[in-house]
Design a protein around this motif. Structure first.
Motif, PDB file in Angstrom:
ATOM      1  N   LEU A 259      32.926  39.916  41.146  1.00 35.08           N
ATOM      2  CA  LEU A 259      32.447  38.864  41.210  1.00 35.08           C
ATOM      3  C   LEU A 259      33.178  38.103  42.321  1.00 35.08           C
ATOM      4  O   LEU A 259      32.722  36.434  42.989  1.00 35.08           O
ATOM      5  N   VAL A 260      35.081  38.241  41.841  1.00 35.38           N
ATOM      6  CA  VAL A 260      35.782  37.576  42.633  1.00 35.38           C
ATOM      7  C   VAL A 260      35.817  37.924  43.971  1.00 35.38           C
ATOM      8  O   VAL A 260      35.352  36.936  45.323  1.00 35.38           O
ATOM      9  N   GLN A 261      34.899  39.237  44.113  1.00 35.69           N
ATOM     10  CA  GLN A 261      34.232  39.855  46.260  1.00 35.69           C
ATOM     11  C   GLN A 261      33.203  38.787  46.669  1.00 35.69           C
ATOM     12  O   GLN A 261      33.417  38.560  47.853  1.00 35.69           O
ATOM     13  N   ILE A 262      31.723  38.058  45.712  1.00 39.04           N
ATOM     14  CA  ILE A 262      31.169  37.020  46.080  1.00 39.04           C
ATOM     15  C   ILE A 262      32.109  35.698  46.479  1.00 39.04           C
ATOM     16  O   ILE A 262      31.459  35.331  47.524  1.00 39.04           O
ATOM     17  N   VAL A 263      32.757  35.717  45.572  1.00 35.48           N
ATOM     18  CA  VAL A 263      33.890  34.533  45.407  1.00 35.48           C
ATOM     19  C   VAL A 263      35.006  34.083  46.785  1.00 35.48           C
ATOM     20  O   VAL A 263      33.903  33.468  48.101  1.00 35.48           O
ATOM     21  N   MET A 264      35.249  35.438  47.198  1.00 33.07           N
ATOM     22  CA  MET A 264      36.029  35.363  48.332  1.00 33.07           C
ATOM     23  C   MET A 264      35.133  35.527  49.618  1.00 33.07           C
ATOM     24  O   MET A 264      35.700  35.375  50.444  1.00 33.07           O
ATOM     25  N   ASN A 265      34.218  36.170  49.331  1.00 29.09           N
ATOM     26  CA  ASN A 265      32.586  36.210  51.254  1.00 29.09           C
ATOM     27  C   ASN A 265      32.774  34.778  51.619  1.00 29.09           C
ATOM     28  O   ASN A 265      33.247  34.696  52.635  1.00 29.09           O
ATOM     29  N   ASN A 266      32.183  34.098  49.855  1.00 30.33           N
ATOM     30  CA  ASN A 266      31.730  32.920  50.455  1.00 30.33           C
ATOM     31  C   ASN A 266      32.874  31.565  51.011  1.00 30.33           C
ATOM     32  O   ASN A 266      32.643  30.741  51.641  1.00 30.33           O
ATOM     33  N   THR A 267      33.837  32.436  50.504  1.00 28.37           N
ATOM     34  CA  THR A 267      35.324  31.164  50.683  1.00 28.37           C
ATOM     35  C   THR A 267      36.005  31.220  51.875  1.00 28.37           C
ATOM     36  O   THR A 267      36.071  30.617  53.011  1.00 28.37           O
ATOM     37  N   PHE A 411      42.996  34.554  36.478  1.00 30.95           N
ATOM     38  CA  PHE A 411      43.916  34.198  37.295  1.00 30.95           C
ATOM     39  C   PHE A 411      43.470  34.302  38.891  1.00 30.95           C
ATOM     40  O   PHE A 411      43.385  32.607  39.608  1.00 30.95           O
ATOM     41  N   LEU A 412      43.308  35.459  39.578  1.00 29.14           N
ATOM     42  CA  LEU A 412      42.782  35.041  41.038  1.00 29.14           C
ATOM     43  C   LEU A 412      41.237  33.610  40.529  1.00 29.14           C
ATOM     44  O   LEU A 412      41.502  33.637  41.991  1.00 29.14           O
ATOM     45  N   LEU A 413      40.837  34.421  40.369  1.00 34.79           N
ATOM     46  CA  LEU A 413      39.509  33.319  40.691  1.00 34.79           C
ATOM     47  C   LEU A 413      39.288  31.745  40.660  1.00 34.79           C
ATOM     48  O   LEU A 413      38.971  31.590  41.545  1.00 34.79           O
ATOM     49  N   PRO A 414      40.540  31.634  39.256  1.00 36.87           N
ATOM     50  CA  PRO A 414      39.990  30.138  39.770  1.00 36.87           C
ATOM     51  C   PRO A 414      40.946  29.688  41.179  1.00 36.87           C
ATOM     52  O   PRO A 414      41.202  28.249  41.830  1.00 36.87           O
ATOM     53  N   LEU A 415      42.511  30.620  41.401  1.00 46.01           N
ATOM     54  CA  LEU A 415      43.134  30.194  43.037  1.00 46.01           C
ATOM     55  C   LEU A 415      42.823  30.476  43.893  1.00 46.01           C
ATOM     56  O   LEU A 415      42.902  29.280  44.407  1.00 46.01           O
ATOM     57  N   VAL A 416      41.845  31.622  44.241  1.00 46.81           N
ATOM     58  CA  VAL A 416      40.715  31.882  45.462  1.00 46.81           C
ATOM     59  C   VAL A 416      39.812  30.424  45.396  1.00 46.81           C
ATOM     60  O   VAL A 416      39.728  29.312  46.047  1.00 46.81           O
ATOM     61  N   ILE A 417      39.192  29.448  44.294  1.00 45.63           N
ATOM     62  CA  ILE A 417      39.108  28.470  44.739  1.00 45.63           C
ATOM     63  C   ILE A 417      39.441  27.023  44.991  1.00 45.63           C
ATOM     64  O   ILE A 417      39.146  26.079  45.805  1.00 45.63           O
ATOM     65  N   VAL A 418      40.819  27.171  44.015  1.00 49.29           N
ATOM     66  CA  VAL A 418      41.828  25.821  43.702  1.00 49.29           C
ATOM     67  C   VAL A 418      42.354  25.621  45.582  1.00 49.29           C
ATOM     68  O   VAL A 418      42.741  24.873  45.678  1.00 49.29           O
ATOM     69  N   PHE A 419      43.115  27.093  45.462  1.00 50.12           N
ATOM     70  CA  PHE A 419      43.993  27.015  46.445  1.00 50.12           C
ATOM     71  C   PHE A 419      43.800  26.200  47.734  1.00 50.12           C
ATOM     72  O   PHE A 419      44.273  25.992  48.578  1.00 50.12           O
ATOM     73  N   PRO A 420      42.813  27.356  48.399  1.00 52.40           N
ATOM     74  CA  PRO A 420      41.779  27.093  49.574  1.00 52.40           C
ATOM     75  C   PRO A 420      41.939  25.111  49.345  1.00 52.40           C
ATOM     76  O   PRO A 420      41.732  24.807  51.091  1.00 52.40           O
ATOM     77  N   LEU A 421      41.403  24.445  48.554  1.00 48.81           N
ATOM     78  CA  LEU A 421      41.037  22.458  48.697  1.00 48.81           C
ATOM     79  C   LEU A 421      42.545  21.983  49.280  1.00 48.81           C
ATOM     80  O   LEU A 421      42.551  21.068  50.242  1.00 48.81           O
ATOM     81  N   PHE A 422      43.735  22.880  49.166  1.00 51.04           N
ATOM     82  CA  PHE A 422      44.849  22.373  49.771  1.00 51.04           C
ATOM     83  C   PHE A 422      45.102  22.850  51.204  1.00 51.04           C
ATOM     84  O   PHE A 422      46.069  22.006  51.710  1.00 51.04           O
ATOM     85  N   TRP A 423      45.160  24.504  50.934  1.00 51.94           N
ATOM     86  CA  TRP A 423      46.072  24.849  52.132  1.00 51.94           C
ATOM     87  C   TRP A 423      44.778  25.852  52.799  1.00 51.94           C
ATOM     88  O   TRP A 423      45.210  26.352  54.163  1.00 51.94           O
ATOM     89  N   GLY A 424      43.373  24.970  52.658  1.00 56.12           N
ATOM     90  CA  GLY A 424      42.487  26.094  53.458  1.00 56.12           C
ATOM     91  C   GLY A 424      42.657  27.630  54.068  1.00 56.12           C
ATOM     92  O   GLY A 424      42.817  28.035  52.145  1.00 56.12           O
ATOM     93  N   ILE A 425      42.397  28.165  54.193  1.00 57.86           N
ATOM     94  CA  ILE A 425      42.015  29.420  54.067  1.00 57.86           C
ATOM     95  C   ILE A 425      43.631  30.624  54.082  1.00 57.86           C
ATOM     96  O   ILE A 425      42.985  31.814  53.153  1.00 57.86           O
TER      97      ILE A 425
END
Length: 457
Positions: A259-267, A411-425
């Motif tokens: 699941l994280v890999q899928i979100v990571m790829n799209n993010t 931990f990782l999944l929500p952080l991967v979604i939220v952090f880029p909203l403020f700091w991009g990639i």
């Protein structure tokens, strides 16, 4: 149903030295755990050198589907092996037979089901995993062939755990490594000499997986602990439930990775397009680094799985001191391995990335930053993985599931979604070490709490 009593001869799992037992089980378990990583990483190396960044990006798009297969293999393999060991410790032979037979049946059925679904909906699936344009074309070409080997892939990873629990870790290693070695031989021949590209990489992988599956199926005609009969393979609700209860922790950990890999790829694809790196560079780099990390994780999983027969049998027999000693020794080993991996990732990232082909300056810049930041807390990951394996081994699959899910989902999944909203990639990169640190602390607290209860008992 009456339980046939297993022989009262003292089992080596309760009498032999822990160090000797771990050595006996760990090397084959590590080899088995690394097989999936070897298939993926060898393909990635040859594809990267043949096709370049687009080939690396394509194999990364396919990786979540491969992880689904690993999820099923870990669920049924770890669940049936843990249940089998606990039944042996409790002297319950009939239940143990049903567990082994049902575990094998579930592996084959699910492998066929996922293979059929993949063939029917492959372009849509790979698009959801982040594939676009030419990257998607390469990914479809590769996965169309790869999907035929899914039943064999599940058997290779899952059933080998039952073989180790049956006391034949060397045979499990031989069966799984035979296919991996064949894959390594066929890859350069098919990809370069016959110029088959992505199709050649997939064909080499499927051929190796088929050979391993044949060797594994042959073993079950000569199972050591008891002779299996056809009726043992008939699905029973009680056996399926027990396998899922004890295998769900290992399975959910792999599913969470998927699941994280899928979100990571799209993010990474989305925020990469908004950065100076573009879409394909982040996808190619994260694919390579995921495969490199899977080698490290495979070693840790192997060591952790090697403790499962020892922990399960002795916990079932009420020997808590031996269980505690086994866990402490394993924790020291996996932490040492984690620290060595941390040093390699921090000191030699450019050398590692260069193995998978060349790229421009921006490609190397992103890859080095990913190694240095995302993998910064690698030194604590080993303990977290061991803890996730520990709880199912003693029959506490629920706690094991919490530990497994903590790193990827909580931990990782929500952080991967939220952090880029403020700091991009860059937000994706910093999500990694924070998630690893928090999940490691949680695992430490839960293990200490469990062992304190044993002192009271």
């Amino acid at each position: 149903m009456e339980n046939t009593e297993i022989s009262q001869v003292k089992n080596p799992l309760e009498s032999e030295s822990i160090g000797k037992l771990m050595l006996k089980y760990s090397l084959p378990a590590i080899a088995s755990s690394l097989v999936s990583s070897i298939y993926n990483i060898v393909d990635q190396i040859f594809v990267g050198n043949k096709i370049g960044e687009l080939g690396n990006a394509a194999t990364n798009v396919t990786f979540p589907l491969v992880m689904v297969i690993t999820t099923l293999a870990m669920t049924f393999g770890a669940g049936s092996a843990a249940s089998f060991s606990l039944c042996l410790g409790q002297k319950k032979e009939d239940e143990a037979k049903s567990i082994v037979g049902n575990g094998m049946t579930l592996m084959l059925l699910c492998g066929v089901l996922v293979s059929v679904i993949s063939q029917l909906f492959l372009p849509s699936i790979l698009t959801a995993f982040g594939g676009r344009a030419q990257t998607l074309e390469y990914a479809v070409e590769y996965t169309r062939i790869l999907a035929f080997g899914f039943p064999c892939a599940i058997l290779g990873t899952g059933a080998s755990q039952l073989i180790r629990a049956d006391g034949s870790p060397k045979y499990a290693m031989f069966a799984t490594l035979s296919g991996a070695v064949l894959n390594c031989i066929l890859d350069p021949i098919l990809i370069f000499k016959l110029d088959m590209g992505m199709s050649g990489a997939a064909l080499a992988t499927v051929t190796g997986q088929f050979i391993s599956a044949v060797l594994i199926l042959f073993y079950f005609t000569r199972f050591k602990t008891f002779k299996l009969k056809w009726r043992d393979f008939a699905l029973r609700v009680e056996s399926i439930t027990r396998i899922f209860q004890l295998g769900i922790a290992a399975g959910t950990n792999q599913l969470a990775v998927t699941l994280v890999q899928i979100v990571m790829n799209n993010t990474l694809g989305h925020y990469g397009e908004l950065s100076q790196y573009g879409r394909d560079i982040p996808l190619a780099c994260v694919g390579i680094i995921s495969k490199v990390s899977s080698v490290f994780n495979g070693i840790i999983f192997g060591v952790s799985q090697s403790t499962q027969p020892i922990l399960g049998y002795n916990y079932g027999a009420g020997n808590y001191i031996r269980v505690k000693s086994t866990f402490k020794r394993a924790a020291l080993i996996v932490t040492s391995i984690s620290c060595m991996a941390f040093l390699c990732f921090q000191i030699f990232p450019r050398q590692i990335i260069s193995v998978f082909g060349s790229g421009d300056a921006m490609y190397y810049e992103f890859a080095l930053r990913y190694f240095h930041i995302f993998l910064f807390c690698t030194f604590i990951v080993g303990y977290q993985i061991l803890s996730a394996q520990f709880f199912p081994s003693i029959g506490k699959g629920g706690i094991g599931t919490v530990v497994s899910l903590s790193r990827q989902v909580f931990f990782l999944l929500p952080l991967v979604i939220v952090f880029p909203l403020f700091w991009g990639i860059d937000g994706v990169l910093w999500a990694g070490p924070i998630a690893d640190g928090l999940s490691g602390i949680l695992a430490l607290l839960l293990v200490r709490h469990e062992m304190k209860k044993w002192q009271q008992m």
